[in-house]
Design a protein around this motif. Structure first.
Motif, mmCIF file in Angstrom:
data_model
loop_
_atom_site.group_PDB
_atom_site.id
_atom_site.type_symbol
_atom_site.label_atom_id
_atom_site.label_comp_id
_atom_site.label_asym_id
_atom_site.label_seq_id
_atom_site.Cartn_x
_atom_site.Cartn_y
_atom_site.Cartn_z
ATOM 1 N N TYR A 1 -5.749 0.574 -3.594
ATOM 2 C CA TYR A 1 -4.354 0.978 -3.568
ATOM 3 C C TYR A 1 -3.568 0.002 -4.419
ATOM 4 N N VAL A 2 -2.792 0.526 -5.353
ATOM 5 C CA VAL A 2 -1.957 -0.292 -6.223
ATOM 6 C C VAL A 2 -0.524 0.187 -6.026
ATOM 7 N N ARG A 3 0.358 -0.719 -5.573
ATOM 8 C CA ARG A 3 1.747 -0.339 -5.312
ATOM 9 C C ARG A 3 2.677 -1.183 -6.167
ATOM 10 N N GLY A 4 3.400 -0.487 -7.048
ATOM 11 C CA GLY A 4 4.452 -1.112 -7.832
ATOM 12 C C GLY A 4 5.775 -0.855 -7.153
ATOM 13 N N TYR A 5 6.652 -1.862 -7.158
ATOM 14 C CA TYR A 5 7.908 -1.704 -6.437
ATOM 15 C C TYR A 5 8.998 -2.563 -7.064
ATOM 16 N N VAL A 6 10.230 -2.242 -6.670
ATOM 17 C CA VAL A 6 11.401 -2.984 -7.119
ATOM 18 C C VAL A 6 12.026 -3.630 -5.890
ATOM 19 N N GLY A 7 12.074 -4.936 -5.862
ATOM 20 C CA GLY A 7 12.710 -5.643 -4.747
ATOM 21 C C GLY A 7 11.864 -5.692 -3.498
ATOM 22 N N ILE A 8 11.837 -4.591 -2.748
ATOM 23 C CA ILE A 8 11.051 -4.538 -1.518
ATOM 24 C C ILE A 8 9.981 -3.462 -1.642
ATOM 25 N N ARG A 9 8.897 -3.652 -0.933
ATOM 26 C CA ARG A 9 7.751 -2.734 -1.046
ATOM 27 C C ARG A 9 8.088 -1.295 -0.680
ATOM 28 N N ALA A 10 9.087 -1.112 0.155
ATOM 29 C CA ALA A 10 9.435 0.243 0.587
ATOM 30 C C ALA A 10 9.965 1.087 -0.572
ATOM 31 N N ILE A 11 10.474 0.421 -1.613
ATOM 32 C CA ILE A 11 11.000 1.145 -2.772
ATOM 33 C C ILE A 11 9.986 1.007 -3.890
ATOM 34 N N MET B 1 -1.976 -5.171 -4.504
ATOM 35 C CA MET B 1 -3.159 -4.313 -4.460
ATOM 36 C C MET B 1 -3.862 -4.535 -3.131
ATOM 37 N N LYS B 2 -4.447 -3.468 -2.624
ATOM 38 C CA LYS B 2 -5.239 -3.561 -1.398
ATOM 39 C C LYS B 2 -6.505 -2.747 -1.584
ATOM 40 N N LEU B 3 -7.621 -3.383 -1.314
ATOM 41 C CA LEU B 3 -8.905 -2.706 -1.414
ATOM 42 C C LEU B 3 -9.109 -1.866 -0.156
ATOM 43 N N ASN B 4 -9.124 -0.558 -0.329
ATOM 44 C CA ASN B 4 -9.329 0.355 0.794
ATOM 45 C C ASN B 4 -10.796 0.363 1.206
ATOM 46 N N ASP B 5 -11.657 0.419 0.219
ATOM 47 C CA ASP B 5 -13.102 0.297 0.400
ATOM 48 C C ASP B 5 -13.637 -0.202 -0.940
ATOM 49 N N ASP C 1 -0.929 -12.235 -12.780
ATOM 50 C CA ASP C 1 -0.572 -13.216 -11.746
ATOM 51 C C ASP C 1 -0.817 -12.794 -10.295
ATOM 52 N N PHE C 2 -1.802 -11.958 -10.037
ATOM 53 C CA PHE C 2 -2.121 -11.588 -8.661
ATOM 54 C C PHE C 2 -2.876 -12.728 -7.987
ATOM 55 N N VAL C 3 -2.572 -12.947 -6.721
ATOM 56 C CA VAL C 3 -3.215 -13.991 -5.934
ATOM 57 C C VAL C 3 -3.840 -13.341 -4.707
ATOM 58 N N PHE C 4 -5.087 -13.712 -4.423
ATOM 59 C CA PHE C 4 -5.757 -13.182 -3.235
ATOM 60 C C PHE C 4 -5.086 -13.734 -1.993
ATOM 61 N N ASP C 5 -4.733 -12.832 -1.074
ATOM 62 C CA ASP C 5 -3.992 -13.207 0.121
ATOM 63 C C ASP C 5 -4.822 -13.007 1.393
ATOM 64 N N GLY C 6 -6.116 -12.763 1.234
ATOM 65 C CA GLY C 6 -6.965 -12.471 2.385
ATOM 66 C C GLY C 6 -6.805 -11.023 2.796
ATOM 67 N N ASP C 7 -7.623 -10.606 3.734
ATOM 68 C CA ASP C 7 -7.560 -9.248 4.269
ATOM 69 C C ASP C 7 -7.610 -8.194 3.160
ATOM 70 N N ASP C 8 -8.405 -8.457 2.124
ATOM 71 C CA ASP C 8 -8.602 -7.527 0.999
ATOM 72 C C ASP C 8 -7.303 -7.153 0.287
ATOM 73 N N GLN C 9 -6.371 -8.123 0.164
ATOM 74 C CA GLN C 9 -5.102 -7.883 -0.525
ATOM 75 C C GLN C 9 -4.866 -8.929 -1.606
ATOM 76 N N TRP C 10 -4.269 -8.466 -2.702
ATOM 77 C CA TRP C 10 -3.861 -9.332 -3.807
ATOM 78 C C TRP C 10 -2.370 -9.103 -3.996
ATOM 79 N N GLU C 11 -1.596 -10.189 -3.967
ATOM 80 C CA GLU C 11 -0.143 -10.063 -3.953
ATOM 81 C C GLU C 11 0.512 -10.915 -5.029
ATOM 82 N N ASP C 12 1.835 -10.808 -5.072
ATOM 83 C CA ASP C 12 2.680 -11.608 -5.968
ATOM 84 C C ASP C 12 2.409 -11.344 -7.441
ATOM 85 N N GLY C 13 1.887 -10.161 -7.758
ATOM 86 C CA GLY C 13 1.607 -9.823 -9.142
ATOM 87 C C GLY C 13 2.696 -8.967 -9.753
#
Length: 149
Positions: free
Chosen positions: A129-139, A120-124, A93-105
C-alpha cells in the motif's frame, strides 16, 4: 517431574510469542513494483538507512505526439520539464518504522507534477500500500502496488 511442569509451559509460551510475531524486515520492500495505475514499474532501493524509488518502466514510454521518450512536462520547475521520466527518482527518504511500514517519505507524481508526503505498508510479500497525502494522512490517495517477480 516438577521440572517438566515448569519447562513445558515456558517452551509453549516462548514458541507462541515468537511464532506469531510480525516479521521485522526493513528490506522487505526492496524490489520492483507495478504501480496502481499499471502504467509503471518502480524499483525500490536502499541507500544508507533510507529507501528510494525510481521509475524504470512505462507502459507507454514514448510521447505519441512526438515519438520521443516522455519527459517530466508537468514539473512546475521549468528547468526540469525536459528530463526523461524513465529512471526518474520519484520516491525519497523513507524510513522503516517497524510493523512493515516505511514512513516520512516523499513521492513525486509526474502525472500532475506535484510532490506528496507518503508512507508505505507491506500488506503481504507481494502487495504494497502506497499512500500519498497532503498534510495529514486522511487527505490523500492510496494505491496498491504489486511485486514483479
Amino acid at each position: 517431574m516438577n521440572g517438566k511442569r515448569f519447562i513445558l509451559p515456558l517452551l509453549l509460551v516462548t514458541f507462541l510469542t515468537t511464532a506469531f510475531k510480525s516479521a521485522e524486515n526493513p528490506d522487505a520492500v526492496l524490489g520492483t513494483w507495478l504501480n496502481g495505475t499499471k502504467k509503471g514499474h518502480i524499483q525500490i532501493y536502499k541507500q544508507a538507512n533510507k529507501y528510494y524509488g525510481k521509475l524504470i518502466w512505462l507502459s507507454e514510454p514514448n510521447d505519441p505526439a512526438t515519438g520521443k521518450p516522455k519527459v517530466d512536462s508537468k514539473n512546475p520547475d521549468g528547468k526540469l520539464k525536459s528530463r526523461p521520466l524513465l529512471n526518474l527518482n520519484i520516491m525519497q527518504d523513507f524510513v522503516f518504522d517497524g510493523d512493515d511500514q516505511w514512513e516520512d517519505g516523499k513521492i513525486y507524481n509526474p502525472e500532475d507534477g506535484k510532490t506528496y508526503s507518503c508512507y508505505m505498508k507491506l500488506n503481504d510479500p507481494n502487495s504494497l500500500y502506497v499512500r500519498g497525502y497532503v498534510g495529514i494522512r486522511a487527505i490523500g490517495k492510496t494505491q496498491t502496488w504489486t511485486r514483479i517477480k
